[in-house]
Design a protein around this motif. Structure first.
Motif, PDB file in Angstrom:
ATOM      1  N   ASP A   1      -5.454 -11.357  -1.209  1.00  0.00           N
ATOM      2  CA  ASP A   1      -6.842 -11.351  -0.832  1.00  0.00           C
ATOM      3  C   ASP A   1      -6.829 -10.632   0.441  1.00  0.00           C
ATOM      4  OD1 ASP A   1      -7.124 -13.705  -2.529  1.00  0.00           O
ATOM      5  OD2 ASP A   1      -6.622 -15.215  -0.882  1.00  0.00           O
ATOM      6  N   LEU A   2      -5.937 -10.201   1.002  1.00  0.00           N
ATOM      7  CA  LEU A   2      -6.139  -9.168   2.198  1.00  0.00           C
ATOM      8  C   LEU A   2      -6.455  -7.743   1.519  1.00  0.00           C
ATOM      9  CD1 LEU A   2      -3.257 -10.435   4.867  1.00  0.00           C
ATOM     10  CD2 LEU A   2      -5.729 -10.008   5.330  1.00  0.00           C
ATOM     11  N   LEU A   3      -5.725  -7.436   0.538  1.00  0.00           N
ATOM     12  CA  LEU A   3      -5.931  -6.226  -0.080  1.00  0.00           C
ATOM     13  C   LEU A   3      -7.430  -6.161  -0.586  1.00  0.00           C
ATOM     14  CD1 LEU A   3      -5.099  -3.583  -1.316  1.00  0.00           C
ATOM     15  CD2 LEU A   3      -4.350  -4.752  -3.118  1.00  0.00           C
ATOM     16  N   ASP A   4      -7.804  -7.257  -1.333  1.00  0.00           N
ATOM     17  CA  ASP A   4      -9.452  -7.412  -1.604  1.00  0.00           C
ATOM     18  C   ASP A   4     -10.073  -7.125  -0.550  1.00  0.00           C
ATOM     19  OD1 ASP A   4     -11.493  -7.897  -3.860  1.00  0.00           O
ATOM     20  OD2 ASP A   4     -11.644  -9.622  -2.706  1.00  0.00           O
ATOM     21  N   TYR A   5      -9.884  -7.722   0.693  1.00  0.00           N
ATOM     22  CA  TYR A   5     -10.502  -7.678   1.847  1.00  0.00           C
ATOM     23  C   TYR A   5     -10.739  -6.244   2.179  1.00  0.00           C
ATOM     24  CZ  TYR A   5     -11.884  -7.588   6.647  1.00  0.00           C
ATOM     25  OH  TYR A   5     -12.607  -7.544   7.972  1.00  0.00           O
TER      26      TYR A   5
ATOM     27  N   ILE B   1      -6.394   4.948   0.011  1.00  0.00           N
ATOM     28  CA  ILE B   1      -5.398   4.141   0.538  1.00  0.00           C
ATOM     29  C   ILE B   1      -4.843   4.534   1.807  1.00  0.00           C
ATOM     30  CG2 ILE B   1      -2.736   3.574  -0.076  1.00  0.00           C
ATOM     31  CD1 ILE B   1      -3.579   3.617  -3.043  1.00  0.00           C
ATOM     32  N   GLU B   2      -4.825   5.826   2.148  1.00  0.00           N
ATOM     33  CA  GLU B   2      -4.271   6.228   3.520  1.00  0.00           C
ATOM     34  C   GLU B   2      -5.302   5.518   4.468  1.00  0.00           C
ATOM     35  OE1 GLU B   2      -4.224  10.419   2.965  1.00  0.00           O
ATOM     36  OE2 GLU B   2      -2.247  10.193   2.091  1.00  0.00           O
ATOM     37  N   ALA B   3      -6.833   5.774   4.029  1.00  0.00           N
ATOM     38  CA  ALA B   3      -7.828   5.117   5.116  1.00  0.00           C
ATOM     39  C   ALA B   3      -7.304   3.551   5.346  1.00  0.00           C
ATOM     40  CB  ALA B   3      -9.087   5.326   4.514  1.00  0.00           C
ATOM     41  N   ILE B   4      -7.040   2.949   4.222  1.00  0.00           N
ATOM     42  CA  ILE B   4      -6.890   1.343   4.420  1.00  0.00           C
ATOM     43  C   ILE B   4      -5.731   1.101   5.004  1.00  0.00           C
ATOM     44  CG2 ILE B   4      -6.085  -0.592   2.900  1.00  0.00           C
ATOM     45  CD1 ILE B   4      -8.099   0.493   0.787  1.00  0.00           C
ATOM     46  N   ILE B   5      -4.510   2.002   4.974  1.00  0.00           N
ATOM     47  CA  ILE B   5      -3.359   1.754   5.933  1.00  0.00           C
ATOM     48  C   ILE B   5      -3.766   2.041   7.327  1.00  0.00           C
ATOM     49  CG2 ILE B   5      -1.103   2.953   6.070  1.00  0.00           C
ATOM     50  CD1 ILE B   5      -0.948   3.441   3.025  1.00  0.00           C
ATOM     51  N   ARG B   6      -4.352   3.090   7.458  1.00  0.00           N
ATOM     52  CA  ARG B   6      -4.823   3.281   8.981  1.00  0.00           C
ATOM     53  C   ARG B   6      -5.446   2.117   9.286  1.00  0.00           C
ATOM     54  NH1 ARG B   6      -5.921   8.155   7.238  1.00  0.00           N
ATOM     55  NH2 ARG B   6      -8.045   7.862   6.793  1.00  0.00           N
ATOM     56  N   ASP B   7      -6.454   1.268   8.647  1.00  0.00           N
ATOM     57  CA  ASP B   7      -7.153   0.080   9.096  1.00  0.00           C
ATOM     58  C   ASP B   7      -6.544  -1.189   9.125  1.00  0.00           C
ATOM     59  OD1 ASP B   7      -9.698   1.469   8.976  1.00  0.00           O
ATOM     60  OD2 ASP B   7     -10.382   0.497   7.300  1.00  0.00           O
TER      61      ASP B   7
ATOM     62  N   LEU C   1       1.001  -1.267   0.060  1.00  0.00           N
ATOM     63  CA  LEU C   1      -0.048   0.036   0.041  1.00  0.00           C
ATOM     64  C   LEU C   1       0.852   1.156   0.003  1.00  0.00           C
ATOM     65  CD1 LEU C   1      -2.622  -1.133   2.649  1.00  0.00           C
ATOM     66  CD2 LEU C   1      -2.942  -0.654  -0.047  1.00  0.00           C
ATOM     67  N   GLN C   2       2.047   1.329   0.774  1.00  0.00           N
ATOM     68  CA  GLN C   2       2.808   2.408   0.811  1.00  0.00           C
ATOM     69  C   GLN C   2       3.626   2.690  -0.598  1.00  0.00           C
ATOM     70  OE1 GLN C   2       5.115   1.058   4.153  1.00  0.00           O
ATOM     71  NE2 GLN C   2       3.394   2.288   5.694  1.00  0.00           N
ATOM     72  N   ARG C   3       3.917   1.665  -1.246  1.00  0.00           N
ATOM     73  CA  ARG C   3       4.505   1.745  -2.564  1.00  0.00           C
ATOM     74  C   ARG C   3       3.380   2.246  -3.512  1.00  0.00           C
ATOM     75  NH1 ARG C   3       7.910  -3.608  -2.847  1.00  0.00           N
ATOM     76  NH2 ARG C   3       9.734  -3.196  -1.593  1.00  0.00           N
ATOM     77  N   ASP C   4       2.175   1.619  -3.447  1.00  0.00           N
ATOM     78  CA  ASP C   4       1.176   2.089  -4.236  1.00  0.00           C
ATOM     79  C   ASP C   4       0.934   3.621  -4.098  1.00  0.00           C
ATOM     80  OD1 ASP C   4       1.159  -0.331  -5.341  1.00  0.00           O
ATOM     81  OD2 ASP C   4      -0.863  -0.978  -4.453  1.00  0.00           O
ATOM     82  N   LEU C   5       0.929   4.140  -2.836  1.00  0.00           N
ATOM     83  CA  LEU C   5       0.666   5.413  -2.390  1.00  0.00           C
ATOM     84  C   LEU C   5       1.511   6.219  -2.947  1.00  0.00           C
ATOM     85  CD1 LEU C   5      -1.330   7.300  -0.978  1.00  0.00           C
ATOM     86  CD2 LEU C   5       0.031   6.940   1.015  1.00  0.00           C
ATOM     87  N   ALA C   6       2.722   5.921  -3.116  1.00  0.00           N
ATOM     88  CA  ALA C   6       4.025   6.444  -3.660  1.00  0.00           C
ATOM     89  C   ALA C   6       3.955   6.660  -5.175  1.00  0.00           C
ATOM     90  CB  ALA C   6       5.278   6.005  -3.146  1.00  0.00           C
TER      91      ALA C   6
END
Length: 121
Positions: free
Chosen positions: A108-112, A47-53, A25-30
């Motif tokens: 799968d986790l990303l999809d979740y 993406i920032e909201a998902i990172i916090r979760d 997620l951090q690489r995708d955000l960059a």
């Protein structure tokens, strides 16, 4: 192999795979920051909201593992496998993960977090 309840196995897997998801997620955000998106902000906010979760769930898993004296030690990566040692209530379990399976689990986790977690709300 020691007898680890499924609920604890799930938390052990979270402690292994969630940090990998955070890296993705951090690489995708960059990449979004550097990319030529017309509307960057909605992607960044999502993406920032998902990172916090993910960080919140990882912290909860780590607290549980620490409280219950469960330790995970990452071993070597060899060919197509990555090895881990799980210390659980005085016993040890060696676990090996096929690297493609790791990638699939992280996907799968990303999809979740992208879809499934939103449906729960």
């Amino acid at each position: 192999m020691i007898d680890i309840p499924d609920s604890d196995r799930q938390l052990i897997d979270q402690a292994i795979f969630l940090p990998m998801l955070l890296t993705v997620l951090q690489r995708d955000l960059a990449a979004i920051d550097k990319g030529s998106f017309k509307l960057k902000q909605p992607y960044q906010i999502s993406i920032e909201a998902i990172i916090r979760d993910v960080q919140k769930d990882l912290a909860a898993a780590k607290r549980y593992l620490h409280k219950n004296n469960i330790k995970i030690i990452r071993g070597r990566s060899e060919n197509n496998f990555t090895f881990y040692m799980v210390m659980y209530k005085g016993g040890e379990e060696k676990r090996s993960y096929f690297n493609d399976k790791i990638r699939n689990n992280v996907e799968d986790l990303l999809d979740y977090y992208l879809v499934g977690r939103q449906e729960e709300r």
